[in-house]
Design a protein around this motif. Structure first.
Motif, short mmCIF file in Angstrom:
data_model
loop_
_atom_site.label_atom_id
_atom_site.label_comp_id
_atom_site.label_asym_id
_atom_site.label_seq_id
_atom_site.Cartn_x
_atom_site.Cartn_y
_atom_site.Cartn_z
N MET A 101 26.08 24.73 -2.49
CA MET A 101 26.12 26.16 -2.83
C MET A 101 24.77 26.64 -3.36
N GLY A 102 23.70 26.19 -2.73
CA GLY A 102 22.36 26.65 -3.10
C GLY A 102 21.77 25.97 -4.33
N GLN A 103 22.47 25.02 -4.92
CA GLN A 103 21.95 24.32 -6.08
C GLN A 103 21.81 22.84 -5.76
N THR A 104 20.80 22.20 -6.36
CA THR A 104 20.60 20.76 -6.21
C THR A 104 21.24 20.05 -7.41
N HIS A 105 22.09 19.10 -7.13
CA HIS A 105 22.80 18.36 -8.17
C HIS A 105 22.33 16.90 -8.13
N ARG A 106 21.99 16.36 -9.31
CA ARG A 106 21.50 14.97 -9.41
C ARG A 106 22.45 14.15 -10.28
N VAL A 107 22.78 12.98 -9.79
CA VAL A 107 23.65 12.06 -10.51
C VAL A 107 22.89 10.73 -10.64
N VAL A 108 22.95 10.14 -11.83
CA VAL A 108 22.26 8.87 -12.07
C VAL A 108 23.31 7.79 -12.37
N ALA A 109 23.20 6.65 -11.69
CA ALA A 109 24.09 5.51 -11.94
C ALA A 109 23.62 4.81 -13.21
N MET A 110 24.56 4.55 -14.12
CA MET A 110 24.25 3.93 -15.41
C MET A 110 24.54 2.42 -15.35
N PRO A 111 23.94 1.64 -16.26
CA PRO A 111 24.16 0.19 -16.25
C PRO A 111 25.61 -0.23 -16.52
N SER A 133 32.28 21.05 -7.27
CA SER A 133 32.85 21.90 -6.23
C SER A 133 34.00 22.78 -6.72
N GLY A 134 34.64 22.38 -7.81
CA GLY A 134 35.78 23.14 -8.30
C GLY A 134 37.07 22.78 -7.59
N SER A 135 37.01 21.84 -6.64
CA SER A 135 38.22 21.37 -5.96
C SER A 135 38.13 19.86 -5.79
N ARG A 136 39.25 19.28 -5.43
CA ARG A 136 39.31 17.81 -5.33
C ARG A 136 38.49 17.33 -4.13
N TRP A 137 37.52 16.47 -4.41
CA TRP A 137 36.67 15.88 -3.38
C TRP A 137 36.60 14.37 -3.60
N SER A 138 36.41 13.63 -2.55
CA SER A 138 36.09 12.21 -2.67
C SER A 138 34.62 12.14 -3.08
N GLY A 139 34.35 11.49 -4.20
CA GLY A 139 32.97 11.39 -4.68
C GLY A 139 32.03 10.72 -3.69
N PRO A 140 32.40 9.55 -3.16
CA PRO A 140 31.51 8.91 -2.19
C PRO A 140 31.28 9.78 -0.95
#
Length: 158
Positions: A101-111, A133-140
């Protein structure tokens, strides 16, 4: 258990008294002696003694193999499953980026196996994808990991 003990017992049958063969037959079989033919009785008793000895050896071998298999299973951890796919395991510090939706989202894997998004810890990528997303999504699937797993399984590498 001595390997020659069964052979010695079988070799001793021809010199065994017939009355003792009758007693041995009664111990080994659940039926009366069908004939008094000594040769037949000796062969059947010899066969039955070997059969019982080999069965006992096989059961001991199976029991020892079961113990070894159980020990190996205790050492290895089974693959963890979540839903229909394998649990996503990423190296600590891995950064996943998604344009949505026009935004960049960053996720970092933690130890510790969790994920950090927007300064907050999450236990799964699915929780982050749902939050974004505001709705149910599969993360992978949301972060493009599911398609890569399918291609690797099919032998297609990108």
């Amino acid at each position: 258990m001595k390997p020659s003990s069964i052979a010695a017992r079988v070799a001793a049958l021809p010199s065994t008294r017939f009355a003792d063969l009758k007693k041995l037959w009664a111990q080994l079989f659940d039926m009366p002696m069908p004939t008094h033919n000594r040769s037949y009785i000796e062969r059947r008793i010899a066969y039955r003694m070997q059969e019982l000895d080999l069965t006992k050896e096989q059961q001991q071998l199976l029991a020892s193999n079961k113990k070894r298999i159980d020990a190996l299973l205790q050492q290895t951890k089974p693959a963890q499953k979540v839903g229909r796919g394998e649990l996503v395991r990423l190296a600590p510090g891995t950064v996943l980026t998604r344009e949505f939706m026009g935004q960049t989202h960053r996720v970092v894997a933690m130890p510790d196996g969790q994920f950090e998004y927007g300064g907050k810890p999450y236990t799964s990528l699915t929780a982050i994808a749902t939050s974004i997303s505001g709705s149910r999504w599969s993360g992978p699937a949301f972060f493009g990991l599911r398609d890569a797993q399918k291609k690797e399984r099919k032998g297609e590498r990108t």
